[in-house]
Design a protein around this motif. Structure first.
Motif, PDB file in Angstrom:
ATOM      1  N   ALA A   1       9.220  -3.492  -3.276  1.00 19.17           N
ATOM      2  CA  ALA A   1       9.933  -3.232  -2.026  1.00 19.17           C
ATOM      3  C   ALA A   1       8.954  -3.045  -0.870  1.00 19.17           C
ATOM      4  CB  ALA A   1      10.820  -2.000  -2.176  1.00 19.17           C
ATOM      5  N   ILE A   2       7.862  -2.337  -1.139  1.00 25.05           N
ATOM      6  CA  ILE A   2       6.844  -2.121  -0.101  1.00 25.05           C
ATOM      7  C   ILE A   2       6.195  -3.449   0.279  1.00 25.05           C
ATOM      8  CG2 ILE A   2       4.570  -1.073   0.312  1.00 25.05           C
ATOM      9  CD1 ILE A   2       5.644   1.293  -1.486  1.00 25.05           C
ATOM     10  N   THR A   3       5.885  -4.268  -0.722  1.00 24.39           N
ATOM     11  CA  THR A   3       5.317  -5.591  -0.446  1.00 24.39           C
ATOM     12  C   THR A   3       6.267  -6.417   0.408  1.00 24.39           C
ATOM     13  OG1 THR A   3       4.139  -5.540  -2.565  1.00 24.39           O
ATOM     14  CG2 THR A   3       4.418  -7.699  -1.524  1.00 24.39           C
ATOM     15  N   SER A   4       7.546  -6.402   0.070  1.00 28.49           N
ATOM     16  CA  SER A   4       8.528  -7.198   0.803  1.00 28.49           C
ATOM     17  C   SER A   4       8.700  -6.699   2.230  1.00 28.49           C
ATOM     18  CB  SER A   4       9.879  -7.170   0.074  1.00 28.49           C
ATOM     19  OG  SER A   4       9.779  -7.778  -1.200  1.00 28.49           O
ATOM     20  N   ALA A   5       8.750  -5.384   2.413  1.00 24.01           N
ATOM     21  CA  ALA A   5       8.903  -4.825   3.758  1.00 24.01           C
ATOM     22  C   ALA A   5       7.695  -5.168   4.624  1.00 24.01           C
ATOM     23  CB  ALA A   5       9.091  -3.315   3.677  1.00 24.01           C
ATOM     24  N   HIS A   6       6.507  -5.033   4.046  1.00 23.71           N
ATOM     25  CA  HIS A   6       5.288  -5.366   4.788  1.00 23.71           C
ATOM     26  C   HIS A   6       5.296  -6.835   5.209  1.00 23.71           C
ATOM     27  CE1 HIS A   6       0.809  -4.927   5.505  1.00 23.71           C
ATOM     28  NE2 HIS A   6       0.991  -6.229   5.570  1.00 23.71           N
ATOM     29  N   ASN A   7       5.605  -7.722   4.268  1.00 25.37           N
ATOM     30  CA  ASN A   7       5.536  -9.156   4.558  1.00 25.37           C
ATOM     31  C   ASN A   7       6.695  -9.633   5.419  1.00 25.37           C
ATOM     32  OD1 ASN A   7       3.103  -9.456   3.224  1.00 25.37           O
ATOM     33  ND2 ASN A   7       4.083  -9.899   1.251  1.00 25.37           N
TER      34      ASN A   7
ATOM     35  N   MET B   1      -0.219  -8.291  -1.186  1.00 22.19           N
ATOM     36  CA  MET B   1       0.358  -8.552  -2.504  1.00 22.19           C
ATOM     37  C   MET B   1      -0.244  -7.536  -3.471  1.00 22.19           C
ATOM     38  SD  MET B   1      -1.589 -12.047  -3.720  1.00 22.19           S
ATOM     39  CE  MET B   1      -0.786 -12.036  -5.314  1.00 22.19           C
ATOM     40  N   ASP B   2       0.509  -7.227  -4.534  1.00 21.90           N
ATOM     41  CA  ASP B   2       0.067  -6.193  -5.474  1.00 21.90           C
ATOM     42  C   ASP B   2      -0.714  -6.821  -6.619  1.00 21.90           C
ATOM     43  OD1 ASP B   2      -0.261  -3.643  -6.466  1.00 21.90           O
ATOM     44  OD2 ASP B   2       1.572  -3.720  -7.664  1.00 21.90           O
ATOM     45  N   MET B   3      -1.833  -7.424  -6.263  1.00 25.11           N
ATOM     46  CA  MET B   3      -2.688  -8.063  -7.269  1.00 25.11           C
ATOM     47  C   MET B   3      -4.080  -8.193  -6.684  1.00 25.11           C
ATOM     48  SD  MET B   3      -2.781  -9.042 -10.315  1.00 25.11           S
ATOM     49  CE  MET B   3      -1.015  -8.849 -10.581  1.00 25.11           C
ATOM     50  N   ASN B   4      -5.091  -8.124  -7.521  1.00 23.36           N
ATOM     51  CA  ASN B   4      -6.462  -8.367  -7.075  1.00 23.36           C
ATOM     52  C   ASN B   4      -6.675  -9.874  -6.949  1.00 23.36           C
ATOM     53  OD1 ASN B   4      -6.634  -5.631  -7.548  1.00 23.36           O
ATOM     54  ND2 ASN B   4      -8.278  -5.754  -9.044  1.00 23.36           N
ATOM     55  N   ASP B   5      -6.999 -10.333  -5.739  1.00 23.48           N
ATOM     56  CA  ASP B   5      -7.167 -11.778  -5.535  1.00 23.48           C
ATOM     57  C   ASP B   5      -8.131 -12.011  -4.373  1.00 23.48           C
ATOM     58  OD1 ASP B   5      -7.002 -14.510  -5.302  1.00 23.48           O
ATOM     59  OD2 ASP B   5      -4.812 -14.592  -5.346  1.00 23.48           O
ATOM     60  N   ARG B   6      -9.416 -12.107  -4.698  1.00 27.76           N
ATOM     61  CA  ARG B   6     -10.437 -12.224  -3.646  1.00 27.76           C
ATOM     62  C   ARG B   6     -10.272 -13.479  -2.802  1.00 27.76           C
ATOM     63  NH1 ARG B   6     -13.174 -12.670  -8.314  1.00 27.76           N
ATOM     64  NH2 ARG B   6     -14.200 -10.657  -8.065  1.00 27.76           N
TER      65      ARG B   6
ATOM     66  N   VAL C   1       2.426   0.399   5.177  1.00 28.74           N
ATOM     67  CA  VAL C   1       3.795   0.707   4.741  1.00 28.74           C
ATOM     68  C   VAL C   1       3.758   1.651   3.535  1.00 28.74           C
ATOM     69  CG1 VAL C   1       5.968  -0.257   3.877  1.00 28.74           C
ATOM     70  CG2 VAL C   1       4.695  -1.448   5.663  1.00 28.74           C
ATOM     71  N   MET C   2       2.815   1.437   2.629  1.00 28.49           N
ATOM     72  CA  MET C   2       2.656   2.360   1.497  1.00 28.49           C
ATOM     73  C   MET C   2       2.320   3.759   1.996  1.00 28.49           C
ATOM     74  SD  MET C   2       2.458   3.050  -1.790  1.00 28.49           S
ATOM     75  CE  MET C   2       2.173   1.575  -2.786  1.00 28.49           C
TER      76      MET C   2
ATOM     77  N   ALA D   1      15.328  -3.422   9.424  1.00 26.40           N
ATOM     78  CA  ALA D   1      15.392  -4.212   8.194  1.00 26.40           C
ATOM     79  C   ALA D   1      14.371  -3.723   7.176  1.00 26.40           C
ATOM     80  CB  ALA D   1      15.165  -5.688   8.507  1.00 26.40           C
ATOM     81  N   MET D   2      13.191  -3.315   7.643  1.00 23.00           N
ATOM     82  CA  MET D   2      12.186  -2.781   6.721  1.00 23.00           C
ATOM     83  C   MET D   2      12.691  -1.504   6.054  1.00 23.00           C
ATOM     84  SD  MET D   2       8.807  -3.427   9.080  1.00 23.00           S
ATOM     85  CE  MET D   2       7.587  -2.787   7.915  1.00 23.00           C
ATOM     86  N   THR D   3      13.375  -0.670   6.818  1.00 21.48           N
ATOM     87  CA  THR D   3      13.926   0.569   6.262  1.00 21.48           C
ATOM     88  C   THR D   3      14.978   0.259   5.200  1.00 21.48           C
ATOM     89  OG1 THR D   3      13.539   1.700   8.362  1.00 21.48           O
ATOM     90  CG2 THR D   3      15.064   2.758   6.824  1.00 21.48           C
ATOM     91  N   VAL D   4      15.787  -0.759   5.453  1.00 28.52           N
ATOM     92  CA  VAL D   4      16.791  -1.174   4.466  1.00 28.52           C
ATOM     93  C   VAL D   4      16.107  -1.569   3.152  1.00 28.52           C
ATOM     94  CG1 VAL D   4      18.480  -2.963   3.903  1.00 28.52           C
ATOM     95  CG2 VAL D   4      18.531  -1.872   6.156  1.00 28.52           C
ATOM     96  N   LEU D   5      15.033  -2.328   3.241  1.00 29.04           N
ATOM     97  CA  LEU D   5      14.311  -2.742   2.032  1.00 29.04           C
ATOM     98  C   LEU D   5      13.718  -1.549   1.295  1.00 29.04           C
ATOM     99  CD1 LEU D   5      12.423  -5.961   3.220  1.00 29.04           C
ATOM    100  CD2 LEU D   5      14.248  -5.828   1.512  1.00 29.04           C
ATOM    101  N   LEU D   6      13.379  -0.489   2.044  1.00 28.90           N
ATOM    102  CA  LEU D   6      12.689   0.658   1.458  1.00 28.90           C
ATOM    103  C   LEU D   6      13.628   1.815   1.107  1.00 28.90           C
ATOM    104  CD1 LEU D   6       9.613   0.643   3.852  1.00 28.90           C
ATOM    105  CD2 LEU D   6       9.613  -0.011   1.438  1.00 28.90           C
ATOM    106  N   ARG D   7      14.924   1.650   1.315  1.00 35.39           N
ATOM    107  CA  ARG D   7      15.868   2.759   1.106  1.00 35.39           C
ATOM    108  C   ARG D   7      15.777   3.324  -0.306  1.00 35.39           C
ATOM    109  NH1 ARG D   7      22.112   1.285   1.313  1.00 35.39           N
ATOM    110  NH2 ARG D   7      21.321  -0.002  -0.397  1.00 35.39           N
TER     111      ARG D   7
END
Length: 558
Positions: A134-140, A169-174, A204-205, A245-251
């Motif tokens: 949800a945090i990733t989606s709100a940020h993006n 994104m929630d992954m290590n990717d140099r 956002v986190m 909209a970001m708040t909706v995603l993070l509710r």
């Protein structure tokens, strides 16, 4: 124990239905939103109704600088929560959620270890309740709305060279650290350079972890500075009308996650900002909710006390009005030997002299935490092979600093192995000696705050920053951000910015190569040395050995 790995112990746990865990805290079933049988979110209406209750006592678990020998901070946090319950105290554990990036990179799981774990371990270390997604989606979403606004005419006059909001994104990717977007011609927008950070580094986190409720969340999201106009005026998230909209995603993500320890004691696992590139603490809403429901709340701050504890005190406690009653600093004999110059391959041999030399690192952390007005006890996390002489050397060194070090065997014995530490924590917390105060006042200038952390916590001789950084800090002060605390982004392995320098160095210089304004979260990030906001995978990532076995169970995740 009869098991060979943490995950086998976790899989054999005799878990209670999550409603029973909630009932022990006085949470009615209707106020729990279950995710399966063993995890649930606590409803916002119930949390709001707790406002008039008194708070329990807050205990911070922190540690020495991490070493490859391992310290076991989360394991000790969970064990202490179980130990406090064992001696008759109503205690709640509060820790962060795990990021997928480190799980599949070097770190592996993050739910404790041995007989001091939080379960369900597999789900907690994977997608859990979807908060990070949800945090990733709100940020993006905000990232997409910035480029979309520019595509459709750029009414706000955003200077595409001065956009500071990246993607996550929630992954290590140099490979994604620095990228160019909008290639391909007119239909795809205006090309510009940007990049990706890992989700746990997202503002956002940080905002979710510092917000009191949904209204506070939306206000903070609206205050995010996404970039600047050509005349260097800030453009905020609310100017793009993205905050709603970001708040909706993070509710749902705003609601704390309730799970349990192996001994069926309650644990909140919520939020997860990195400790070296963000503020490294679980959410304020989880901690404050736990304080209303328990007599004791045991929480942790990421990495060593120089990063995690400092940010816990100077950012989280300052922002949320929290007043910790005691702190536990986790150390191991093995780590003391490494700080004393012993190579990892030679840790098995007794070396009291190296232990004594390495205790300088532990002493520095004790002095630093005491400097915040918080009483300290040291937990010696026991490892097989620790000798009586080595353990005594740690105890003697700590005693010379006016504190006590207590041997803890919670990894092997669960709560039975940590009763002594639990009693000492109660003694300190109930003594009333805590007189918490942050390191610096709000009114201090931003550069002076950075220098104060560098000189008083890292024991540096000073800070090195070029004129552009000085100018930027002055501009933020003029814009009304001078009262914000600073969040130091630095290697976790050393008091310096060189991860190979162990022990307790003094007189070094802390280079500040970049500063970032997190106006929504409410702090200024100072990036020191070669710290990455998007980690890379190691040569042999943990992902290579994580798999499903013939029974459909996860293997390789610790």
């Amino acid at each position: 124990m009869g098991f060979t790995s943490d995950i086998e112990i976790a899989r054999a746990a005799k878990k209670k239905p999550i409603q029973a865990i909630g009932a022990a805290l006085g949470i009615p079933p209707d106020d729990l939103i279950p995710y399966g049988h063993d995890k649930a979110k606590v409803g916002a209406a119930f949390i709001k109704g707790l406002a008039g209750r008194p708070d329990g006592k807050l205990i911070l678990v922190t540690a020495i600088n991490p070493t490859p020998a391992g310290e076991g901070k989360t394991t000790t946090t969970v064990g202490l929560g179980d130990g406090l319950n064992r001696i008759g105290k109503k205690a709640v554990v509060c820790i962060r959620e795990a990021s997928l990036g480190p799980n599949f990179g070097m770190k592996g799981g993050a739910a404790g270890g041995g007989m001091a774990q939080i379960v369900p371990m597999e789900e907690m270390n994977l997608h859990f309740t979807g908060d990070f997604h949800a945090i990733t989606s709100a940020h993006n979403l905000l990232s997409a709305m910035i480029d979309n606004h520019i595509y459709w005419g750029n009414e706000l006059g955003i200077d595409t060279r001065r956009i500071v909001w990246r993607r996550v994104m929630d992954m290590n990717d140099r490979a994604l650290r620095d990228v160019v977007v909008s290639l391909g011609g007119v239909p795809n927008g205006f090309p510009r350079q940007t990049g990706f950070d890992i989700t746990v580094a997202s503002e956002v986190m940080a905002i979710l972890c510092l917000s009191r409720d949904l209204e506070d969340l939306q206000a903070r999201l609206g205050s995010i500075v996404v970039g600047y106009t050509r005349d260097k005026q800030p453009v905020h998230c609310r100017d793009l009308k993205a905050d709603g909209a970001m708040t909706v995603l993070l509710r749902d993500a705003m609601q704390p996650n309730l799970v349990q320890t192996l001994e069926n004691n309650p644990a909140f696992v919520h939020g997860g900002p990195f400790a070296n590139i963000a503020h490294g603490c679980n959410s304020v809403i989880a901690t404050t909710t736990a304080l209303k429901l328990g007599e004791y709340v045991v929480t942790e701050a990421g990495f060593g006390a120089d990063l995690g504890a400092e940010k816990f005190f100077d950012i989280k406690c300052r922002k949320a009005g929290l007043r910790p009653s005691a702190a536990v600093i986790v150390a191991t004999v093995r780590a003391m030997k490494m700080n004393g110059g012993v190579a990892k391959a030679d840790l098995a041999a007794e070396n009291v002299a190296a232990v004594q030399a390495g205790c300088a690192n532990l002493a520095r952390h004790i002095e630093n935490v005491q400097g915040f007005g918080v009483p300290v006890v040291v937990a010696i996390n026991h490892f097989n092979g620790d000798t009586a002489a080595e353990i005594q050397a740690v105890k003697d060194h700590v005693a010379g600093l006016g504190a006590e070090a207590i041997l803890c065997r919670h990894w092997a014995e669960g709560s039975a192995g940590i009763e002594d530490l639990a009693r000492k924590v109660v003694e300190l917390a109930e003594s009333g000696v805590a007189d918490f105060h942050p390191l610096y006042p709000d009114a201090m200038g931003l550069l002076e705050k950075i220098e104060t952390v560098a000189t008083r916590i890292y024991r540096a001789a000073g800070v090195q920053a070029d004129s552009a950084i000085h100018e930027q800090l002055r501009a933020w002060e003029a814009a009304g951000h001078g009262h914000l605390p600073v969040c130091m982004a630095k290697t976790q392995y050393s008091f310096t910015t060189d991860p190979t320098v162990r022990g307790a160095p003094t007189g070094h210089i802390i280079p500040v190569r970049e500063v970032r304004l997190s106006a929504g979260a409410g702090f200024v990030v100072a990036i020191c040395g070669e710290i990455m906001t998007m980690p890379g995978l190691p040569r042999v990532p943990s992902a290579e050995v994580i798999r499903l076995n013939d029974q459909g169970h996860v293997e390789g995740l610790f």
